[in-house]
Write an enzyme that holds these catalytic residues in place. Structure first.
Site, mmCIF file in Angstrom:
data_model
loop_
_atom_site.group_PDB
_atom_site.id
_atom_site.type_symbol
_atom_site.label_atom_id
_atom_site.label_comp_id
_atom_site.label_asym_id
_atom_site.label_seq_id
_atom_site.Cartn_x
_atom_site.Cartn_y
_atom_site.Cartn_z
ATOM 1 C CE1 TYR A 14 -3.866 -2.210 0.192
ATOM 2 C CE2 TYR A 14 -2.686 -3.279 1.981
ATOM 3 C CZ TYR A 14 -3.712 -3.273 1.057
ATOM 4 O OH TYR A 14 -4.589 -4.325 1.006
ATOM 5 C CG HIS A 19 -7.471 4.506 0.406
ATOM 6 N ND1 HIS A 19 -8.342 5.571 0.445
ATOM 7 C CD2 HIS A 19 -8.163 3.454 0.919
ATOM 8 C CE1 HIS A 19 -9.500 5.188 0.954
ATOM 9 N NE2 HIS A 19 -9.421 3.908 1.254
ATOM 10 C CG PHE A 61 -5.924 -3.297 6.824
ATOM 11 C CD1 PHE A 61 -5.231 -3.150 5.634
ATOM 12 C CD2 PHE A 61 -5.505 -4.243 7.737
ATOM 13 C CE1 PHE A 61 -4.135 -3.960 5.360
ATOM 14 C CE2 PHE A 61 -4.410 -5.045 7.477
ATOM 15 C CZ PHE A 61 -3.721 -4.911 6.283
ATOM 16 C CG ASN A 63 -12.850 -0.545 4.881
ATOM 17 O OD1 ASN A 63 -12.515 0.519 4.373
ATOM 18 N ND2 ASN A 63 -13.246 -1.566 4.157
ATOM 19 C CG ASP A 88 -8.056 8.874 0.385
ATOM 20 O OD1 ASP A 88 -8.864 8.474 -0.472
ATOM 21 O OD2 ASP A 88 -7.926 8.327 1.504
ATOM 22 C CG ASN A 109 -15.622 2.432 3.267
ATOM 23 O OD1 ASN A 109 -16.772 2.838 3.403
ATOM 24 N ND2 ASN A 109 -15.258 1.649 2.270
#
Length: 181
Positions: A14, A19, A61, A63, A88, A109
């Site tokens: 990532y 994100h 993470f 969410n 973001d 999220n």
């Protein structure tokens, strides 16, 4: 006491994705994060001109970002108005930013999770524009890597984001919004 939260996803896959702009901004500001298993986050504590500040990268993470944020806020008794979340934003043009407080998740999220965990929209946000060209799936876009050109342009904005963080810590959200929005 203040908390600055950078949103992102942990892991090499990532790194430098759209994100992860929250993680990237914090990494450019602080270089001594420590993994805190009880809070499910990477944390660095600093003192900025007499104000204690927790810099937080949730490891849950995107969410589930609210889990770490609410645990830290509860433990250290940090009120939502003293929390700045760096996120973001697909709806802002690339390279732009907007400071907000008391706003909805806008479909993000990570923000949905924080709102749910804190039971309020009353925390502050630094929304960083990543735009969306509408041609592909949103999830593929936000988890996609920056182009070299876009990454350089984004990194050139770090100084501005650092000034926003310092202003938020020292002056609060109202004065910071008046100065930077």
């Amino acid at each position: 006491m203040k908390m600055i939260v950078g949103l992102g996803n942990p892991g090499k896959e990532y790194e430098n994705t759209r994100h992860n702009v929250g993680f990237m901004v914090l990494d450019s500001f602080v270089d001594d994060f420590v993994k805190e298993n009880n809070f499910q986050a990477m944390i660095s504590k600093k003192n900025i001109d007499g104000e204690d500040v927790f810099f937080v990268k949730p490891l849950t993470f995107m969410n589930l970002s609210g889990i770490a944020v609410s645990k830290i806020a509860s433990y250290y008794k940090i009120v939502p108005e003293d929390i700045l979340v760096i996120q973001d934003d697909l709806d802002l043009p690339f390279g732009s930013y907007k400071l907000k407080i008391h706003s909805s998740s806008g479909g993000h999220n990570g923000i949905k999770s924080i709102i749910s965990s804190l039971h309020t929209e009353g925390f502050c946000r630094l929304k960083i524009g990543i735009a969306h060209d509408e041609r592909g799936a949103v999830i593929d876009y936000v988890l996609g890597k920056f182009s070299k050109k876009d990454l350089q342009e984004f990194e050139n904005s770090y100084a501005t984001y650092h000034e926003i963080i310092k202003s938020f810590v020292l002056n609060g959200i109202d004065k910071t919004m008046n100065q930077f929005n």
